[in-house]
Design a protein around this motif. Structure first.
Motif, short mmCIF file in Angstrom:
data_model
loop_
_atom_site.label_atom_id
_atom_site.label_comp_id
_atom_site.label_asym_id
_atom_site.label_seq_id
_atom_site.Cartn_x
_atom_site.Cartn_y
_atom_site.Cartn_z
N LYS A 173 5.43 1.64 11.50
CA LYS A 173 4.57 2.74 11.07
C LYS A 173 3.62 2.31 9.96
O LYS A 173 2.44 2.69 9.94
CB LYS A 173 5.42 3.92 10.60
CG LYS A 173 6.13 4.69 11.71
CD LYS A 173 6.93 5.85 11.13
CE LYS A 173 7.66 6.61 12.23
NZ LYS A 173 8.46 7.73 11.67
N LEU A 174 4.11 1.50 9.02
CA LEU A 174 3.27 1.06 7.90
C LEU A 174 2.07 0.26 8.38
O LEU A 174 1.02 0.25 7.73
CB LEU A 174 4.10 0.22 6.92
CG LEU A 174 5.01 0.98 5.97
CD1 LEU A 174 5.90 0.02 5.20
CD2 LEU A 174 4.17 1.82 5.00
N LEU A 175 2.23 -0.42 9.49
CA LEU A 175 1.15 -1.27 10.01
C LEU A 175 0.18 -0.50 10.90
O LEU A 175 -0.78 -1.08 11.41
CB LEU A 175 1.75 -2.46 10.78
CG LEU A 175 2.61 -3.42 9.94
CD1 LEU A 175 3.22 -4.49 10.82
CD2 LEU A 175 1.81 -4.04 8.82
N GLN A 176 0.40 0.80 11.07
CA GLN A 176 -0.50 1.62 11.88
C GLN A 176 -1.69 2.10 11.03
O GLN A 176 -1.56 2.32 9.82
CB GLN A 176 0.24 2.83 12.44
CG GLN A 176 1.38 2.48 13.38
CD GLN A 176 0.93 1.60 14.54
OE1 GLN A 176 -0.06 1.90 15.21
NE2 GLN A 176 1.66 0.52 14.77
N PRO A 177 -2.87 2.27 11.65
CA PRO A 177 -4.08 2.66 10.90
C PRO A 177 -3.90 3.93 10.08
O PRO A 177 -4.44 4.04 8.97
CB PRO A 177 -5.12 2.85 12.01
CG PRO A 177 -4.65 1.98 13.13
CD PRO A 177 -3.15 2.03 13.07
N GLU A 178 -3.17 4.92 10.60
CA GLU A 178 -3.03 6.18 9.89
C GLU A 178 -2.23 6.06 8.59
O GLU A 178 -2.27 6.95 7.73
CB GLU A 178 -2.39 7.25 10.78
CG GLU A 178 -1.02 6.88 11.33
CD GLU A 178 -1.11 6.24 12.71
OE1 GLU A 178 -0.17 6.43 13.50
OE2 GLU A 178 -2.12 5.55 12.99
N ASN A 179 -1.50 4.95 8.43
CA ASN A 179 -0.71 4.74 7.21
C ASN A 179 -1.27 3.62 6.34
O ASN A 179 -0.59 3.12 5.46
CB ASN A 179 0.75 4.43 7.58
CG ASN A 179 1.44 5.61 8.23
OD1 ASN A 179 1.40 6.72 7.71
ND2 ASN A 179 2.07 5.37 9.36
N ARG A 180 -2.54 3.26 6.58
CA ARG A 180 -3.13 2.15 5.84
C ARG A 180 -3.17 2.42 4.33
O ARG A 180 -2.91 1.53 3.53
CB ARG A 180 -4.55 1.89 6.36
CG ARG A 180 -5.27 0.79 5.59
CD ARG A 180 -6.59 0.42 6.23
NE ARG A 180 -7.34 -0.50 5.39
CZ ARG A 180 -8.45 -1.11 5.75
NH1 ARG A 180 -8.94 -0.90 6.96
NH2 ARG A 180 -9.09 -1.92 4.92
N GLU A 181 -3.48 3.67 3.97
CA GLU A 181 -3.54 3.99 2.53
C GLU A 181 -2.18 3.79 1.87
O GLU A 181 -2.08 3.24 0.77
CB GLU A 181 -4.03 5.43 2.33
CG GLU A 181 -4.15 5.83 0.86
CD GLU A 181 -4.64 7.25 0.66
OE1 GLU A 181 -4.61 7.74 -0.48
OE2 GLU A 181 -5.05 7.88 1.67
N THR A 182 -1.11 4.22 2.55
CA THR A 182 0.24 4.04 2.00
C THR A 182 0.60 2.56 1.92
O THR A 182 1.15 2.11 0.91
CB THR A 182 1.27 4.78 2.88
OG1 THR A 182 0.96 6.16 2.90
CG2 THR A 182 2.68 4.58 2.34
N LEU A 183 0.27 1.81 2.95
CA LEU A 183 0.54 0.37 2.94
C LEU A 183 -0.19 -0.31 1.80
O LEU A 183 0.37 -1.16 1.11
CB LEU A 183 0.13 -0.24 4.29
CG LEU A 183 0.28 -1.77 4.40
CD1 LEU A 183 1.74 -2.18 4.27
CD2 LEU A 183 -0.30 -2.26 5.73
N THR A 184 -1.45 0.09 1.58
CA THR A 184 -2.23 -0.50 0.49
C THR A 184 -1.58 -0.22 -0.86
O THR A 184 -1.49 -1.11 -1.72
CB THR A 184 -3.66 0.05 0.51
OG1 THR A 184 -4.27 -0.25 1.77
CG2 THR A 184 -4.49 -0.55 -0.61
N LYS A 185 -1.11 1.00 -1.05
CA LYS A 185 -0.45 1.35 -2.31
C LYS A 185 0.80 0.50 -2.53
O LYS A 185 1.06 0.00 -3.63
CB LYS A 185 -0.06 2.84 -2.32
CG LYS A 185 -1.24 3.80 -2.47
CD LYS A 185 -0.74 5.24 -2.38
CE LYS A 185 -1.86 6.23 -2.63
NZ LYS A 185 -2.27 6.22 -4.06
N ILE A 186 1.59 0.32 -1.46
CA ILE A 186 2.82 -0.47 -1.57
C ILE A 186 2.49 -1.92 -1.91
O ILE A 186 3.12 -2.51 -2.81
CB ILE A 186 3.62 -0.39 -0.26
CG1 ILE A 186 4.19 1.03 -0.07
CG2 ILE A 186 4.75 -1.42 -0.25
CD1 ILE A 186 4.86 1.24 1.28
#
Length: 443
Positions: A353-366
């Motif tokens: 899920k983290l690697l999906q486009p819709e979660n890019r903002e969350t991945l960037t924060k992490i």
């Protein structure tokens, strides 16, 4: 320029100190799922075939030769599991079967506190320690069920065989490996010596050592085979065997000598070294002379470039989040880099899920939560909070007794990996900012 490759005397002592940075994980003494353990045979027996080792598998010649001698064994279902990581107890058992070295030191009466007397590999661990191959952590722990990194395994073989490098270790390593900057300090001298002795085997890229990656059973067979060749206990593989392509230095012969001429130029922004190496090999079939010319940089790569070598999941995530260019930039930065194993410990669906486009903002924060502005080596880290690029602090803890460094709940497993634009500290967990709830990721 080689400050991160410097070595001081007393390799065994330095190894003991450096390894205190390894992850301090709970040790469970239980019956592991390991290969059968039978007594080694002094001479080759019948050909051994494993159902999961195909005829064209790169390590098959190494595996078969050692299996015929019962130095390594398979599992009851007829498999070998060549890609399975090797635990420290298992590697100690392989060493005990393969070598007959004299005892050079005595294990204390209390032994290793995490290896009880009735542990399945207790005697092999004791032998591997007393013959000089393997050491413990902090003097009292062995971590028998912890996977052994490639750098540690090669170091064990070089130390046990009493190998020493001929020349400057940094120059030796740079001439052979594109990722030499990742080699831990304790392993620099031993790996340089093992390289010159043609013990190191790198698949699929002979120039990629991958020192921090866990050793697989196939790789263990290859290293042990080459170590036995060094001792004259096994014949070198014939020149026409494909596996010789992965032996560093192409150890196709019994004898090998090398001479290296190095010239250095400085263009003002970077320093490069061109090495011309002439290798002379000889065996019963004659002799050959090979001259190769290689060009490599004496400065380490940037943080992102280094992450692609040994932190593959992290590098993929950085690219997905659009942070690759940031960590290619001038910096400097300090990155607390989760290992591939740390990412693998996340639930699979969470990582996907983290690697999906819709979660890019969350991945960037992490990911930004793992990066600190400025270059902070371990001797510069202080207890307390450090502000990250995510604008939220991480908590640094330092154990004064062991010098073990913790970042939030993660442990630093490999410190001070030097990059051209900062420093990387490998950690064994993914750090999650306190305002991120992984259960609320978009589908």
């Amino acid at each position: 320029m080689f400050s991160f490759l410097r070595w001081s005397s007393g390799s065994a002592a330095l190894l003991g100190v450096t390894m205190t940075f390894a992850a301090i994980v709970p040790v469970t003494i239980s019956a592991p799922t390991v290969a059968q353990t039978t007594s080694p045979s002094p001479s080759p027996g019948a050909e051994v075939n494993f159902s999961d080792v195909a005829p064209d598998f790169w390590a098959r010649p190494f595996i078969q030769a050692l299996a015929q001698r019962n130095i390594i064994t398979g599992f009851p279902n007829g498999t070998f599991r060549p890609q399975q990581p090797v635990e420290r107890a298992e590697f100690a058992t392989m060493i005990a079967k393969a070598f007959e070295q004299n005892q050079v030191r005595q294990l204390g009466e209390s032994g290793f506190t995490d290896v009880p007397g009735d542990y399945w590999a207790a005697s092999e661990i004791q032998e591997a320690f007393q013959t000089g191959f393997m050491v413990g952590y902090g003097g009292t722990l062995f971590f028998p069920e912890q996977p052994i990194p490639r750098a540690q395994a090669i170091t064990a073989l070089a130390n046990g065989l009493r190998l020493s490098p001929n020349g400057t270790p940094a120059n030796i390593l740079r001439s052979y490996y594109q990722d030499a900057g990742w080699i831990p300090a304790y392993a620099i001298n031993p790996i340089a010596a093992a390289t010159q002795a043609n013990i190191v085997v790198n698949y699929p890229n002979v120039k990629a050592l991958n020192p921090l990656r866990n050793l697989t059973r196939a790789e263990a067979a290859a290293l042990l085979y080459q170590a036995l060749v060094r001792q004259g206990k096994i014949e070198p593989l014939p020149n026409n065997v494909a596996a010789t392509n992965y032996i560093v230095g192409r150890n196709n012969a019994i004898g090998q000598t090398s001479s290296t001429t190095t010239s250095t130029s400085n263009n003002g922004s970077s320093t490069s070294t061109t090495s011309s190496t002439t290798t002379s090999t000889s065996d019963t079939r004659g002799s050959t002379n090979t001259t190769t010319s290689t060009t490599s940089t004496t400065e380490p790569g940037d943080i992102y470039a280094l992450s692609t070598l040994n932190f593959t999941t992290l590098s993929s995530a950085l690219k997905t989040a659009g942070l690759a260019d940031t960590l290619k930039g001038k910096g400097p930065y300090t990155v607390f880099a989760p290992t591939d194993e740390a990412f693998a410990a996340l639930p699979k669906e969470t990582l996907n899920k983290l690697l999906q486009p819709e979660n890019r903002e969350t991945l960037t924060k992490i990911l930004k939560y793992h990066v600190v502005s400025g270059e902070l080596t371990t001797d510069q880290l202080k207890r307390g909070e450090l502000k990250t690029l995510e604008d939220r602090p991480i908590n640094i803890q330092i154990n004064p007794g062991t010098n073990q460094i913790a970042v939030n709940d993660a442990s630093v497993t490999q410190p001070n990996i030097k990059a051209s634009n900062g420093v990387i500290h490998a950690i064994n967990e993914v750090l999650i900012p306190p305002d991120i709830n992984l259960n609320q990721l978009g589908k």
